[in-house]
Design a protein around this motif. Structure first.
Motif, PDB file in Angstrom:
ATOM      1  N   LYS A 113      60.321  -5.413  -9.857  1.00 27.83           N
ATOM      2  CA  LYS A 113      59.025  -5.624 -10.507  1.00 27.83           C
ATOM      3  C   LYS A 113      57.996  -6.167  -9.517  1.00 27.83           C
ATOM      4  CE  LYS A 113      60.725  -6.378 -15.218  1.00 27.83           C
ATOM      5  NZ  LYS A 113      60.803  -7.337 -16.354  1.00 27.83           N
ATOM      6  N   PHE A 114      58.448  -7.053  -8.624  1.00 28.98           N
ATOM      7  CA  PHE A 114      57.521  -7.585  -7.620  1.00 28.98           C
ATOM      8  C   PHE A 114      57.000  -6.460  -6.727  1.00 28.98           C
ATOM      9  CE2 PHE A 114      56.609  -9.224  -3.380  1.00 28.98           C
ATOM     10  CZ  PHE A 114      55.703 -10.228  -3.665  1.00 28.98           C
ATOM     11  N   ALA A 115      57.882  -5.569  -6.319  1.00 29.61           N
ATOM     12  CA  ALA A 115      57.475  -4.460  -5.447  1.00 29.61           C
ATOM     13  C   ALA A 115      56.467  -3.545  -6.123  1.00 29.61           C
ATOM     14  CB  ALA A 115      58.710  -3.657  -5.014  1.00 29.61           C
ATOM     15  N   GLN A 116      56.609  -3.367  -7.441  1.00 31.98           N
ATOM     16  CA  GLN A 116      55.647  -2.544  -8.170  1.00 31.98           C
ATOM     17  C   GLN A 116      54.270  -3.203  -8.207  1.00 31.98           C
ATOM     18  OE1 GLN A 116      57.319  -1.793 -12.038  1.00 31.98           O
ATOM     19  NE2 GLN A 116      58.948  -0.464 -11.258  1.00 31.98           N
ATOM     20  N   SER A 117      54.259  -4.515  -8.357  1.00 29.90           N
ATOM     21  CA  SER A 117      52.986  -5.245  -8.423  1.00 29.90           C
ATOM     22  C   SER A 117      52.376  -5.462  -7.049  1.00 29.90           C
ATOM     23  CB  SER A 117      53.197  -6.608  -9.103  1.00 29.90           C
ATOM     24  OG  SER A 117      53.677  -6.460 -10.414  1.00 29.90           O
ATOM     25  N   HIS A 118      53.196  -5.486  -6.000  1.00 27.71           N
ATOM     26  CA  HIS A 118      52.726  -5.750  -4.642  1.00 27.71           C
ATOM     27  C   HIS A 118      53.285  -4.704  -3.684  1.00 27.71           C
ATOM     28  CE1 HIS A 118      52.599  -9.598  -6.826  1.00 27.71           C
ATOM     29  NE2 HIS A 118      51.547  -9.883  -6.094  1.00 27.71           N
TER      30      HIS A 118
END
Length: 304
Positions: A113-118
Motif C-alpha cells: 500500500k505504501f508503494a502505491q501511495s509513494h
C-alpha cells in the motif's frame, strides 16, 4: 457531535509511543510545554484524564488506554486518505530491516500500500534477527529497523505493536508430548529462542534442538512436518498449525514489544513517510489482533 482534532490525537499518540512529552514534541515540531497544552486541551475536550499525573514516566489512565487504540486507527485512516488524494511526490530510497516473520506476514500488505501511495520511493528490505538488525543499523546499513524488544527497562525506538507469544506445533503429530522436548528454533541471538530456553531451564524440563534455521519459512515447514515445537509472535502465526497452552503443559510466555528504530543521520522525507506509515499501519493491525493473538489451548489455527 464532538469532533477531535487529528493534531491533538497525533501528539497524544507520539507521547505514548515515545514515553516522553519532550520527545513527542521533537517529532511533531512543538515544545514540551506546547505538547502539555495540547494534551490538556484533549483531556478537556473528552472530559477525561488521559495520563496519570505525578509519575516520572508517562503512564496512561484507563481512559487513555481506551483512546490510544481509537487514535491510532483514526490517524491511520486520515493518513491513508491524504496520501491517496494528494499523491505527494516523495522520492528517494529507504533501507528497511525487519525480522523474517514480519516480512512474511504483516509487511507485504503494508509495504504494498505504501508503494502505491509513494511510487517514487524505492524500498530495499533486508531480513535478519532483531538484534542483528539493530547492530547493523548502528553501522549505517539501515535507515529504519523493525525489531522485537525483549528488555522492558531498555529505552529506544518507538513501540508500534505489542505481541502475545504463542507456542505452536503440528496438528498432525504429538511431538510436543515427548521427552526431551523437541524444539524448532533460530540460531542465537534469537529472542524467541532465548525466552524458550530460559523458561525450560527454570522448569528443569529436558529439551533438544531438533531443527535450527534463521528462515521463518524453514521454521514453519519444520513445525508442520512434526519436527518439534516453536514460539512465535501471535500476529505471525500462520495457518495449518496447532496452538499449545497451559492445558498442554506449555506456560504462558508473556508479551514482546515490536519497535521501530530510526537512524537519525539518515532521516529523509522518504524515510519519515515510511516510518509514519508503518507506525499507523501496525497500530491498525493491533486493533484487529486483540483477542486473536493468544489462541485457546489446543486450538488449531487454520483459516482464522
Amino acid at each position: 457531535m464532538q469532533n477531535i482534532p487529528t493534531e491533538l490525537l497525533r501528539t497524544f499518540v507520539k507521547a505514548v509511543e515515545t514515553g516522553s512529552f519532550t520527545r513527542a514534541g521533537e517529532i511533531v515540531g512543538r515544545t514540551q510545554s506546547a505538547v502539555s497544552l495540547q494534551i490538556r486541551r484533549l483531556e478537556e475536550l473528552l472530559d477525561a484524564p488521559l495520563f496519570v499525573r505525578g509519575t516520572h514516566r508517562v503512564k496512561l489512565t484507563e481512559e487513555g488506554t481506551t483512546l490510544v487504540s481509537y487514535a491510532r486507527r483514526m490517524l491511520a485512516l486520515n493518513d491513508e486518505a491524504v496520501s491517496s488524494l494528494r499523491r505527494p511526490k516523495v522520492a528517494g530510497s529507504v533501507r528497511l530491516g525487519a525480522p523474517h516473520e514480519y516480512t512474511a506476514s504483516l509487511l507485504p500488505v503494508i509495504l504494498g500500500k505504501f508503494a502505491q501511495s509513494h511510487p517514487g520511493v524505492m524500498l530495499e528490505v533486508t531480513c535478519d534477527l532483531s538484534k542483528n538488525l539493530l547492530a547493523r543499523q548502528e553501522k549505517g546499513e539501515f535507515d529504519l529497523v523493525i525489531a522485537l524488544h525483549d528488555d522492558p527497562d531498555e529505552r529506544g525506538g518507538s513501540k508500534v505493536l505489542t505481541e502475545s507469544l504463542v507456542w505452536i506445533t503440528s496438528p498432525d503429530h504429538e511431538r510436543h508430548t515427548q521427552r526431551p522436548l523437541s524444539l524448532v528454533v533460530a540460531p542465537p541471538p534469537c529472542i524467541y529462542r532465548s525466552r524458550v530456553l530460559q523458561m525450560l531451564g527454570r522448569q528443569q524440563r529436558p529439551w533438544r534442538i531438533a531443527y535450527m534455521s534463521s528462515s521463518y519459512s524453514g521454521i514453519i515447514a519444520a513445525v508442520r512436518a512434526g519436527l518439534g515445537v516453536t514460539l512465535l509472535a501471535g500476529s505471525t502465526v500462520p495457518e495449518g498449525v496447532r496452538a499449545l497452552g497451559e492445558r498442554d503443559g506449555f506456560p504462558a510466555m508473556g508479551q514482546l514489544d515490536v519497535r521501530l528504530y530510526e537512524r537519525r543521520e539518515s532521516v529523509t522525507e522518504a524515510v519519515r513517510c515510511l516510518a509514519d506509515y508503518i507506525t499507523s499501519s501496525f497500530a491498525s493491525s493491533d486493533a484487529t489482533l486483540v483477542g486473536a493473538t493468544a489462541p485457546s489451548s489446543g486450538a488449531q489455527l487454520a483459516g482464522e
